[in-house]
Design an enzyme around this catalytic site. Structure first.
Site, mmCIF file in Angstrom:
data_model
loop_
_atom_site.group_PDB
_atom_site.id
_atom_site.type_symbol
_atom_site.label_atom_id
_atom_site.label_comp_id
_atom_site.label_asym_id
_atom_site.label_seq_id
_atom_site.Cartn_x
_atom_site.Cartn_y
_atom_site.Cartn_z
ATOM 1 N N GLY A 15 45.572 15.510 -16.613
ATOM 2 C CA GLY A 15 44.997 16.044 -17.683
ATOM 3 C C GLY A 15 44.310 17.310 -17.582
ATOM 4 C CG LEU A 16 40.459 19.617 -15.011
ATOM 5 C CD1 LEU A 16 39.902 20.053 -16.441
ATOM 6 C CD2 LEU A 16 39.319 19.192 -14.447
ATOM 7 C CG ASP A 49 50.421 11.016 -1.687
ATOM 8 O OD1 ASP A 49 50.624 10.122 -2.447
ATOM 9 O OD2 ASP A 49 49.587 10.933 -0.781
ATOM 10 C CG LEU A 50 46.450 15.097 -1.890
ATOM 11 C CD1 LEU A 50 45.124 14.647 -2.646
ATOM 12 C CD2 LEU A 50 46.226 16.642 -1.975
ATOM 13 C CB SER A 73 40.988 11.060 -12.103
ATOM 14 O OG SER A 73 41.852 10.182 -13.033
ATOM 15 C CB SER A 109 32.932 13.096 -10.399
ATOM 16 O OG SER A 109 32.613 12.559 -11.622
ATOM 17 C CG HIS A 111 31.486 9.144 -12.496
ATOM 18 N ND1 HIS A 111 30.737 8.511 -13.364
ATOM 19 C CD2 HIS A 111 32.220 9.841 -13.254
ATOM 20 C CE1 HIS A 111 30.968 8.661 -14.627
ATOM 21 N NE2 HIS A 111 31.936 9.393 -14.431
ATOM 22 C CE1 TYR A 138 36.980 10.416 -9.461
ATOM 23 C CE2 TYR A 138 35.122 9.558 -10.667
ATOM 24 C CZ TYR A 138 36.090 10.602 -10.291
ATOM 25 O OH TYR A 138 36.321 12.023 -11.158
HETATM 26 N N1 LIG Z 1 38.692 15.448 -16.561
HETATM 27 C C1 LIG Z 1 37.612 15.236 -16.567
HETATM 28 O O1 LIG Z 1 36.743 15.266 -17.367
HETATM 29 C C2 LIG Z 1 36.877 15.251 -14.918
HETATM 30 C C3 LIG Z 1 35.689 14.776 -14.705
HETATM 31 C C4 LIG Z 1 35.145 14.716 -13.487
HETATM 32 C C5 LIG Z 1 35.923 14.926 -12.233
HETATM 33 N N2 LIG Z 1 37.097 15.165 -12.821
HETATM 34 C C6 LIG Z 1 37.942 15.578 -11.391
HETATM 35 O O2 LIG Z 1 39.022 16.359 -11.820
HETATM 36 C C7 LIG Z 1 40.174 15.912 -11.141
HETATM 37 C C8 LIG Z 1 41.300 16.132 -12.029
HETATM 38 O O3 LIG Z 1 41.086 15.172 -13.244
HETATM 39 P P1 LIG Z 1 42.140 14.633 -14.458
HETATM 40 O O4 LIG Z 1 41.045 14.294 -15.347
HETATM 41 O O5 LIG Z 1 42.956 15.734 -14.691
HETATM 42 O O6 LIG Z 1 42.827 13.462 -13.771
HETATM 43 P P2 LIG Z 1 43.975 12.848 -13.682
HETATM 44 O O7 LIG Z 1 43.963 11.377 -13.132
HETATM 45 O O8 LIG Z 1 44.715 13.160 -15.216
HETATM 46 O O9 LIG Z 1 44.890 13.817 -12.737
HETATM 47 C C9 LIG Z 1 45.016 13.670 -11.502
HETATM 48 C C10 LIG Z 1 46.138 14.049 -10.721
HETATM 49 O O10 LIG Z 1 46.289 13.832 -9.309
HETATM 50 C C11 LIG Z 1 47.489 13.379 -8.933
HETATM 51 N N3 LIG Z 1 47.242 12.600 -7.724
HETATM 52 C C12 LIG Z 1 46.600 11.548 -7.581
HETATM 53 N N4 LIG Z 1 46.614 10.986 -6.400
HETATM 54 C C13 LIG Z 1 47.509 11.856 -5.693
HETATM 55 C C14 LIG Z 1 47.764 12.032 -4.212
HETATM 56 N N5 LIG Z 1 47.442 11.394 -3.326
HETATM 57 N N6 LIG Z 1 48.416 13.029 -4.003
HETATM 58 C C15 LIG Z 1 48.834 14.187 -4.887
HETATM 59 N N7 LIG Z 1 48.548 14.056 -6.176
HETATM 60 C C16 LIG Z 1 47.712 12.833 -6.641
HETATM 61 C C17 LIG Z 1 47.904 12.394 -10.086
HETATM 62 O O11 LIG Z 1 49.317 12.140 -10.014
HETATM 63 C C18 LIG Z 1 47.552 13.130 -11.275
HETATM 64 O O12 LIG Z 1 48.370 13.985 -11.813
HETATM 65 C C19 LIG Z 1 40.062 14.842 -10.467
HETATM 66 O O13 LIG Z 1 39.643 14.961 -9.207
HETATM 67 C C20 LIG Z 1 38.781 13.975 -11.121
HETATM 68 O O14 LIG Z 1 38.210 13.261 -10.304
HETATM 69 C C21 LIG Z 1 37.738 15.200 -13.873
#
Ligand SMILES: NC(=O)c1ccc[n+]([C@@H]2O[C@H](COP(=O)([O-])OP(=O)(O)OC[C@H]3O[C@@H](n4cnc5c(N)ncnc54)[C@H](O)[C@@H]3O)[C@@H](O)[C@H]2O)c1
Length: 269
Positions: A15-16, A49-50, A73, A109, A111, A138
């Site tokens: 999403g982000l 993957d990471l 996330s 985060s 969190h 998380y």
């Molecule tokens: N969106 C927010 O408001 C928010 C708030 C706080 C923190 N965050 C942090 O920002 C980041 C992005 O958030 P988001 O909302 O876009 O989350 P999201 O879940 O939409 O996107 C996370 C992406 O990471 C990828 N991913 C997960 N595990 C993986 C791995 N092992 N290897 C490679 N790719 C992997 C997923 O395929 C996904 O596309 C995250 O780290 C989240 O914790 C987001």
């Protein structure tokens, strides 16, 4: 440090990541995209993957900076969080160290401090150095990421800005979000500031818009040059009419982390 130009964006399919793919090129960045899922419409994105150290070596090669968004996330089992968020972030930092990438922006985060009581009335805003109180595995993994970033600064001179993001969505969708919302445009402003500020060492900041109902102190982010332009307040009347005011006696409303402290949403995969 010269302004970074080529930036690795991990989590680019999320999403982000999708929001930032749309907004960051206007700041002059060339983005290299990485995610375990294919990135729609981006055939050159690295799909890995990471856990894949070879893929990470390729991903970081020649980039000026990294924005690290990839990972779980939401809440998940400790084993899943360990693999994606803890080992995954370590693998990325190791690849970055080996390649000499000087600056990372780490998506931490709220969190990480989710069990912190939220300010009420005239209480001061929550400072960035408030003791960490993760609300989930998380959140715990975000504490790890912040500490890893500190270690790699102290040990290896690699700079990180850890951004404790609130909620970055097109619009706030809950009354809690009125306090923690970061508009996508402000998110891009903050990431740009975090990529270009001088001498950040390891700096932890909160990431949100300049919300009227803000719970935390944005001065650290502003010191990087972040100048938020948005405020959730125009959405307040409608959301409060639909959902009611936050009741501080409700455990879901008592802490920064909201419902993550009682019934966290689960990672579906
Ligand atoms: N969106 C927010 O408001 C928010 C708030 C706080 C923190 N965050 C942090 O920002 C980041 C992005 O958030 P988001 O909302 O876009 O989350 P999201 O879940 O939409 O996107 C996370 C992406 O990471 C990828 N991913 C997960 N595990 C993986 C791995 N092992 N290897 C490679 N790719 C992997 C997923 O395929 C996904 O596309 C995250 O780290 C989240 O914790 C987001």
């Amino acid at each position: 440090m010269p302004a970074p130009r080529t930036v690795l964006l991990t989590g680019a399919a999320g999403g982000l990541g999708t929001l930032m793919r749309g907004l960051l090129p206007a700041y002059g960045y060339e983005l290299r995209l990485f995610d375990s899922r294919p990135v729609e419409g981006e055939p050159d994105a690295l799909t890995a993957d990471l856990a894949d150290k070879d893929a990470l070596r390729e991903a970081v090669d020649g980039v000026d900076a990294i924005i690290h968004l990839a990972g779980i996330s939401l809440e998940a089992s400790f084993d899943k969080i360990l693999k994606a968020n803890i080992e995954g972030t370590y693998n990325l930092y190791e690849a970055a160290r080996a390649a000499g990438v000087p600056r990372t922006v780490f998506a931490s985060s709220n969190h990480a401090v989710g069990f912190t009581p939220r300010p009420q009335g005239d209480d001061p805003l929550i400072p960035v150095d408030t003791p960490r109180r993760p609300d989930t595995y998380y959140g715990l993994s975000k504490c790890f990421g912040e500490d890893l970033a500190q270690l790699y600064w102290d040990l290896h001179g690699m700079e990180t800005v850890s951004v404790r993001i609130g909620s970055c969505f097109a619009e706030p969708t809950s009354v809690r979000m009125l306090s923690v919302w970061m508009s996508p445009a402000d998110g891009a402003r903050l990431f740009h500031a975090a990529l270009t500020a001088e001498d950040v060492g390891h700096t932890v900041v909160y990431g949100s818009s300049a919300n009227t109902r803000l719970w935390w102190d944005l001065s650290g982010a502003r010191a990087l040059g972040y100048d938020p332009q948005d405020d959730s307040e125009p959405y307040a009347a409608k959301l409060i009419a639909e959902q009611g005011e936050l009741d501080p006696a409700n455990p879901d409303h008592a802490h920064l982390g909201g419902h993550f402290t009682t019934h966290p949403p689960q990672w579906p995969h």
